[in-house]
Design an enzyme around this catalytic site. Structure first.
Site, mmCIF file in Angstrom:
data_model
loop_
_atom_site.group_PDB
_atom_site.id
_atom_site.type_symbol
_atom_site.label_atom_id
_atom_site.label_comp_id
_atom_site.label_asym_id
_atom_site.label_seq_id
_atom_site.Cartn_x
_atom_site.Cartn_y
_atom_site.Cartn_z
ATOM 1 C CG ASP A 13 -1.889 1.121 1.133
ATOM 2 O OD1 ASP A 13 -2.717 1.161 0.256
ATOM 3 O OD2 ASP A 13 -1.670 2.082 2.183
ATOM 4 C CB SER A 14 0.415 4.877 -1.028
ATOM 5 O OG SER A 14 -1.057 4.771 -0.468
ATOM 6 C CB CYS A 76 -2.988 0.563 -2.824
ATOM 7 S SG CYS A 76 -3.055 2.347 -3.238
ATOM 8 C CD GLU A 161 -0.320 7.399 5.068
ATOM 9 O OE1 GLU A 161 0.701 7.462 5.501
ATOM 10 O OE2 GLU A 161 -1.062 6.330 4.936
ATOM 11 C CB CYS A 195 -9.632 4.834 -0.427
ATOM 12 S SG CYS A 195 -7.987 5.129 0.215
ATOM 13 C CG HIS A 197 -5.197 5.419 3.556
ATOM 14 N ND1 HIS A 197 -4.673 4.472 2.340
ATOM 15 C CD2 HIS A 197 -4.285 6.111 4.118
ATOM 16 C CE1 HIS A 197 -3.271 4.921 2.568
ATOM 17 N NE2 HIS A 197 -2.955 5.714 3.585
HETATM 18 N N1 DGL Z 1 -4.859 3.690 0.213
HETATM 19 C C1 DGL Z 1 -4.728 3.872 -1.266
HETATM 20 C C2 DGL Z 1 -6.119 3.478 -1.907
HETATM 21 O O1 DGL Z 1 -6.864 2.295 -1.576
HETATM 22 C C3 DGL Z 1 -4.388 5.163 -1.691
HETATM 23 C C4 DGL Z 1 -4.161 6.177 -0.505
HETATM 24 C C5 DGL Z 1 -3.264 7.286 -1.187
HETATM 25 O O2 DGL Z 1 -2.126 6.961 -1.172
HETATM 26 O O3 DGL Z 1 -3.638 8.174 -1.813
HETATM 27 O O4 DGL Z 1 -6.488 4.051 -2.889
#
Ligand code: DGL
Length: 277
Positions: A13-14, A76, A161, A195, A197
């Site tokens: 993941d990012s 992600c 984050e 997403c 997150h």
């Molecule tokens: N968690 C990521 C997703 O599912 C991306 C978050 C990001 O780095 O913008 O899209």
């Protein structure tokens, strides 16, 4: 000292978001070894161009392959939307034909028809995921009768984050996007958290969600899909090591990741910093 497992499942993941997917892998498939990589130093990905997300994701996948992972899950949505297909079709056949990379969008889309009654579905995601139209296109292919509306929520990832998910500032941005998508299509009865997150904002989202709308969080479903994949691919399953270990790599501070990861997973996390390129 942590024992290096030989062939873990790579989870990328990012940043922290993929932990919402890893948590479900650990619940459903605890026997495998996992290697998590968070590119926290370069997060967020959601506002970056196609080329940049592809390049960063390709580097991350390469790193996980070098660490011994035969199978990598892009936990992600942004990376799945912008990089998965190119990696599968262009990079894998040339550089790692025996390895596999899977994403999170397809498994999510496959079950959505059984959840929505009105056949009006909303997708909450990063600007990159929404502008790629990946959800809308995949849903159209499988369920042409479903109307899909996307809403980019660019502030939600920075809130997570920066550990601000529970702060009063988060309320404003959560309410703003829920109001916007539900006024655009009032028939929506299912909202996909597109997403990884966003499950970390679930408490806030539920506070502003009108009754009768299902909030679909993809972690469990992605884990079920992985289980199914492994049962259909014994040649891959037999390559995976099974000591039940988890290692964490981050491109940012190991201490910061360890603290956030421990809180989130409710499980001691000792991250290691790594440079990827
Ligand atoms: N968690 C990521 C997703 O599912 C991306 C978050 C990001 O780095 O913008 O899209």
């Amino acid at each position: 000292m942590q024992i290096k497992s030989e062939a873990p499942i790579g989870v990328f993941d990012s940043g922290y978001g993929g932990l919402t997917i890893l948590r479900e892998f650990l619940n459903l498939l605890p026997q495998y070894d996992y290697l998590y990589l968070g590119d926290n130093a370069r997060a967020p990905y959601g506002t970056r161009s196609f080329e940049v997300v592809y390049e960063f994701t390709r580097q991350a996948v390469q790193t996980l392959f070098e660490q011994g992972c035969p199978l990598v899950i892009l936990a992600c949505n942004t990376a799945s939307a912008k990089a998965l297909r190119t990696i599968q079709q262009h990079d894998l056949p040339r550089f790692a034909p025996e390895n596999r990379v899977l994403g999170v969008i397809r498994p999510t889309v496959e079950v959505i028809n059984s959840i929505s009654r009105t056949k009006h579905v909303g997708v909450l995601g990063t600007a990159g995921t929404i502008s790629s139209q990946s959800y809308a296109l995949e849903i159209k292919k499988l369920f042409p009768d479903i109307t899909v509306t996307g809403e980019a929520c660019p502030m939600w990832v920075p809130l997570v984050e920066n550990n601000e998910s529970h702060s009063p500032g988060a309320d404003y941005f959560v309410k703003k996007h829920l109001d916007h998508i539900l006024s655009f299509d009032p028939q929506i009865d299912t909202l996909i958290l597109g997403c990884t997150h966003y499950p970390l904002l679930t408490d806030k989202i539920r506070r502003y969600l009108p009754e009768g709308i299902t909030l679909f969080s993809q972690g469990r479903r992605v884990a079920e899909s992985l289980k199914d994949y492994l049962s259909r691919h014994p040649e891959m399953e037999s390559r995976l090591s099974k000591q039940g270990s988890v290692r964490f790599l981050t491109t940012e501070s190991a201490a910061k990741f360890s603290e956030a990861g421990t809180l989130f997973l409710n499980h001691p996390v000792e991250a290691e910093q790594i440079a990827i390129r």
